[in-house]
Design a protein around this motif. Structure first.
Motif, PDB file in Angstrom:
ATOM      1  N   ASP A 285      -8.307  -0.362   3.588  1.00  0.00           N
ATOM      2  CA  ASP A 285      -8.134   0.578   4.696  1.00  0.00           C
ATOM      3  C   ASP A 285      -6.671   1.004   4.858  1.00  0.00           C
ATOM      4  O   ASP A 285      -6.290   1.572   5.876  1.00  0.00           O
ATOM      5  N   GLY A 286      -5.867   0.758   3.839  1.00  0.00           N
ATOM      6  CA  GLY A 286      -4.436   1.049   3.911  1.00  0.00           C
ATOM      7  C   GLY A 286      -4.111   2.523   3.712  1.00  0.00           C
ATOM      8  O   GLY A 286      -4.910   3.304   3.200  1.00  0.00           O
TER       9      GLY A 286
ATOM     10  N   LYS B 188      -0.009  -3.600  -3.616  1.00  0.00           N
ATOM     11  CA  LYS B 188      -1.394  -3.187  -3.719  1.00  0.00           C
ATOM     12  C   LYS B 188      -1.832  -2.617  -2.372  1.00  0.00           C
ATOM     13  O   LYS B 188      -1.565  -3.187  -1.326  1.00  0.00           O
TER      14      LYS B 188
ATOM     15  N   LYS C 188      -4.293  -1.934   0.512  1.00  0.00           N
ATOM     16  CA  LYS C 188      -5.489  -2.554   1.095  1.00  0.00           C
ATOM     17  C   LYS C 188      -6.609  -1.513   1.185  1.00  0.00           C
ATOM     18  O   LYS C 188      -6.342  -0.311   1.199  1.00  0.00           O
TER      19      LYS C 188
END
Length: 124
Positions: free
Chosen positions: A5-6, A1, A3
């Protein structure tokens, strides 16, 4: 998954397939924003070694997440043809992903090693 801010980065280089629209359409349908960058191949000046052309994409949950990439020369929008259908487990179209032209290796006059790779450009 991924994030909030990923960043999801993908190396999509292929001599025969244009995979950026495939990845871009999937990301779009999943609510992600994306950019792509093409780096032409060439010859290292100091060592004389050749390196291949590359295509890289970056995906984030928000357009703002792509701001650091926009500040780097060469990053731009992913070109997805208007009639391009997203690949799924039950649908793929490998023929649509074939490049309209195959990258050509140009040779120096002495016909030794390739000097550069010419990218295929696919219009919208």
């Amino acid at each position: 998954k991924l994030k909030p801010d990923g960043i999801l980065a993908a190396h999509l280089s292929s001599r025969y397939l244009d995979l950026a629209p495939v990845a871009g359409a999937s990301a779009r349908d999943n609510g992600l924003a994306g950019l792509t960058r093409f780096s032409p191949g060439g010859k290292e000046k100091e060592t004389g070694l050749f390196y291949a052309a590359t295509i890289v994409t970056a995906f984030t949950r928000t357009e703002k997440g792509l701001d650091p990439f926009r500040q780097i020369k060469g990053w731009g929008a992913i070109s997805i043809p208007p009639d391009f259908r997203t690949w799924t487990d039950s649908y793929t179209n490998i023929l649509a992903a074939f490049r309209t032209s195959i990258p050509v290796l140009e040779r120096e006059e002495d016909d030794s090693a390739p000097t550069k790779t010419a990218p295929a450009v696919k219009g919208e």
